[in-house]
Design an enzyme around this catalytic site. Structure first.
Site, PDB file in Angstrom:
ATOM      1  N   ASP A   1      -3.428 -17.735   1.087  1.00 16.12           N
ATOM      2  CA  ASP A   1      -4.718 -18.477   0.432  1.00 16.12           C
ATOM      3  C   ASP A   1      -5.379 -19.685   1.246  1.00 16.12           C
ATOM      4  O   ASP A   1      -6.617 -19.715   1.607  1.00 16.12           O
ATOM      5  CB  ASP A   1      -4.392 -19.135  -0.868  1.00 16.12           C
ATOM      6  CG  ASP A   1      -3.015 -19.551  -1.199  1.00 16.12           C
ATOM      7  OD1 ASP A   1      -2.345 -19.543  -0.077  1.00 16.12           O
ATOM      8  OD2 ASP A   1      -2.612 -20.283  -2.115  1.00 16.12           O
TER       9      ASP A   1
ATOM     10  N   LYS B   1       3.291 -15.293   1.954  1.00 17.10           N
ATOM     11  CA  LYS B   1       3.009 -15.980   0.558  1.00 17.10           C
ATOM     12  C   LYS B   1       4.576 -16.424  -0.018  1.00 17.10           C
ATOM     13  O   LYS B   1       5.016 -15.656  -0.726  1.00 17.10           O
ATOM     14  CB  LYS B   1       2.313 -15.161  -0.417  1.00 17.10           C
ATOM     15  CG  LYS B   1       2.069 -15.631  -1.634  1.00 17.10           C
ATOM     16  CD  LYS B   1       0.851 -16.618  -1.576  1.00 17.10           C
ATOM     17  CE  LYS B   1       0.646 -17.423  -3.210  1.00 17.10           C
ATOM     18  NZ  LYS B   1      -0.234 -18.445  -3.009  1.00 17.10           N
TER      19      LYS B   1
ATOM     20  N   ASP C   1     -11.156  -8.439   7.439  1.00 17.41           N
ATOM     21  CA  ASP C   1     -12.733  -8.329   6.965  1.00 17.41           C
ATOM     22  C   ASP C   1     -13.386  -9.609   7.028  1.00 17.41           C
ATOM     23  O   ASP C   1     -14.495  -9.780   7.267  1.00 17.41           O
ATOM     24  CB  ASP C   1     -12.842  -7.443   5.560  1.00 17.41           C
ATOM     25  CG  ASP C   1     -12.871  -6.161   5.729  1.00 17.41           C
ATOM     26  OD1 ASP C   1     -12.573  -5.699   6.893  1.00 17.41           O
ATOM     27  OD2 ASP C   1     -13.249  -5.558   4.883  1.00 17.41           O
TER      28      ASP C   1
ATOM     29  N   TYR D   1       0.825  -1.136  -0.033  1.00 16.52           N
ATOM     30  CA  TYR D   1      -0.101   0.095  -0.040  1.00 16.52           C
ATOM     31  C   TYR D   1       0.752   1.371   0.121  1.00 16.52           C
ATOM     32  O   TYR D   1       0.415   2.342  -0.549  1.00 16.52           O
ATOM     33  CB  TYR D   1      -0.867   0.046   1.148  1.00 16.52           C
ATOM     34  CG  TYR D   1      -2.056  -0.957   0.956  1.00 16.52           C
ATOM     35  CD1 TYR D   1      -2.148  -1.824   0.126  1.00 16.52           C
ATOM     36  CD2 TYR D   1      -3.067  -0.998   2.138  1.00 16.52           C
ATOM     37  CE1 TYR D   1      -3.421  -2.735  -0.025  1.00 16.52           C
ATOM     38  CE2 TYR D   1      -4.218  -2.007   2.181  1.00 16.52           C
ATOM     39  CZ  TYR D   1      -3.956  -2.710   0.884  1.00 16.52           C
ATOM     40  OH  TYR D   1      -4.986  -3.691   0.841  1.00 16.52           O
TER      41      TYR D   1
ATOM     42  N   ASP E   1      -5.587  -6.830   5.555  1.00 12.30           N
ATOM     43  CA  ASP E   1      -6.884  -5.857   5.269  1.00 12.30           C
ATOM     44  C   ASP E   1      -7.815  -7.029   4.607  1.00 12.30           C
ATOM     45  O   ASP E   1      -9.070  -6.843   5.148  1.00 12.30           O
ATOM     46  CB  ASP E   1      -6.523  -5.236   3.884  1.00 12.30           C
ATOM     47  CG  ASP E   1      -7.604  -4.038   3.645  1.00 12.30           C
ATOM     48  OD1 ASP E   1      -8.332  -3.861   4.294  1.00 12.30           O
ATOM     49  OD2 ASP E   1      -7.287  -3.279   2.763  1.00 12.30           O
TER      50      ASP E   1
END
Ligand code: NAD
Length: 356
Positions: A221, A189, A249, A143, A245
């Site tokens: 994943d 990852k 959620d 980000y 992020d």
């Protein structure tokens, strides 16, 4: 103990739910001999209406002179036609994180046993409730990494982390796990991304300083899948910015309602910003039906993380649980046969449980 809190109610339901959190803090002040001084300031759309800026300098100054920030929510349809960089979330929340170096975002995802019907998961997966603490790195990663941009038909972002950034967030995860069920699941990852190979190495290294805490690594994943397959396997989940992020959620939704979810964003030392995970809910603003519990639990997190009052946090948490046991619910978590109450009624009920 005297503490100064910057109170930023913001927009939509923000002022309504903030009122209930202050009621609870006022009661905690009496019980624990703490003196809170509240400094109110405008932020988001309310600030744009007042002085054309989502984060005015006067608000920054009040925050700088405070020991912690308690924020409601910002945004709403009224300000959605402004240029993106002037809109409340982008122009107020991102700068706040940067100015105060709020690099660690903590979001508890807790399902109370009495609320298991509100979860979209099958009852057998949430039986007995669960309690996950998501820890997300908030000021680094893709980000913020440079270079980012567009060149003709090409667009690019950069995922970048320094060892220091990984070390400091990993320490928060291990320290938090020590006070809980002593397990950290670090998400990466590492099978594809070089940054994440280093993430895994550094987290493993820091983990050696915490032999009591069990550490496991999981690809992002797989983590997305495991959260809905068997959420009870998790205690503390540690993520870089973008993965956090998305996964936070997902973890939030397992609990049923956004109105239940508090969060803390911490900088080095004890300073922090505390706010509900949800937004300003313009669809229900002004109706007196918003669930104030995310805001109340955000205030409780402030007591725990900025003011080291773990006992006051537990007291508020138990009061909320006890109100649920008595069958009271706001509309977002209502089930047949229970007693529906509004924003201020549930606030009063929680305060009454603190007294008894
Ligand atoms: P939202 O979180 O405001 O609402 C999503 C849904 O959840 C709505 O149906 C809402 O009624 C419900 N909800 C949220 N909080 C609730 C509560 N306390 N009690 C009961 N129900 C609740 O998300 P949105 O609708 O996508 O966004 C609305 C505005 O909020 C937008 O302007 C958005 O930019 C802003 N927003 C702000 C923040 C923030 O301030 N941190 C975060 C997300 C969105």
């Amino acid at each position: 103990m005297n503490v100064k809190i910057a109170v930023l109610p913001g927009d939509g339901i923000g002022p309504e739910i903030m009122k209930e959190a202050i009621k609870v803090l006022d009661q905690i002040a009496k019980l624990y001999s703490i003196s809170f001084s509240y400094e109110h300031a405008l932020i988001g759309g309310a600030a744009i209406d007042d002085c054309s800026e989502a984060l005015p300098q006067s608000t920054i100054d009040i925050c700088k002179s405070a020991d912690a920030i308690l924020l409601g929510a910002v945004g709403g349809p009224k300000w959605e036609t402004l240029p993106p960089e002037k809109q409340p979330e982008r122009a107020a929340l991102l700068p706040l994180r940067k100015i105060f170096n709020l690099y660690a975002n903590l979001r508890p995802s807790i399902i109370f046993d009495d609320l298991k019907n509100a979860s979209p998961l099958k009852n057998e997966l949430v039986e007995g409730g669960f309690d996950i603490l998501m820890i997300r790195e908030l000021t680094g990663g893709i980000y913020f990494g440079e270079p980012k941009g567009r060149e003709g038909d090409k667009a690019f972002d950069t995922m970048v982390y320094t060892k220091h950034e990984i070390e400091r967030i990993a320490k928060i995860a291990f320290e938090s796990a020590l006070k809980r069920n002593k397990k950290v699941t670090s998400i990466d990852k590492a099978n594809v991304l070089t940054t994440m190979v280093m993430w895994r190495e550094v987290v493993t290294e820091i983990g050696k300083n915490y032999p009591e805490v069990a550490l496991n690594h999981m690809y992002v994943d797989n983590a997305a899948m495991q959260l809905v397959r068997y959420p009870k396997q998790f205690d503390v989940i540690l993520c870089e910015n973008m993965f956090g992020d998305i996964l936070s959620d997902e973890a939030s939704m397992l609990t049923g309602s956004l109105g239940m979810l508090p969060s803390a964003s911490l900088s080095e030392g004890t300073f922090g910003l505390y706010e509900p995970a949800g937004g300003s809910a313009p669809d229900i603003a002004g109706k007196g039906i918003a669930n104030p519990i995310a805001q109340i639990l955000s205030a409780a997190m402030m007591l725990k993380y900025s003011f080291k009052k773990d006992d006051a946090y537990d007291k508020i948490f138990n009061a909320v649980e006890s109100v649920f046991k008595d069958g009271y619910r706001t509309i977002d978590i209502m089930s047949p046969g229970l007693k529906q109450v509004g924003t201020s009624e549930i606030g009063d009920l929680i305060v009454s449980k603190l007294i008894n």
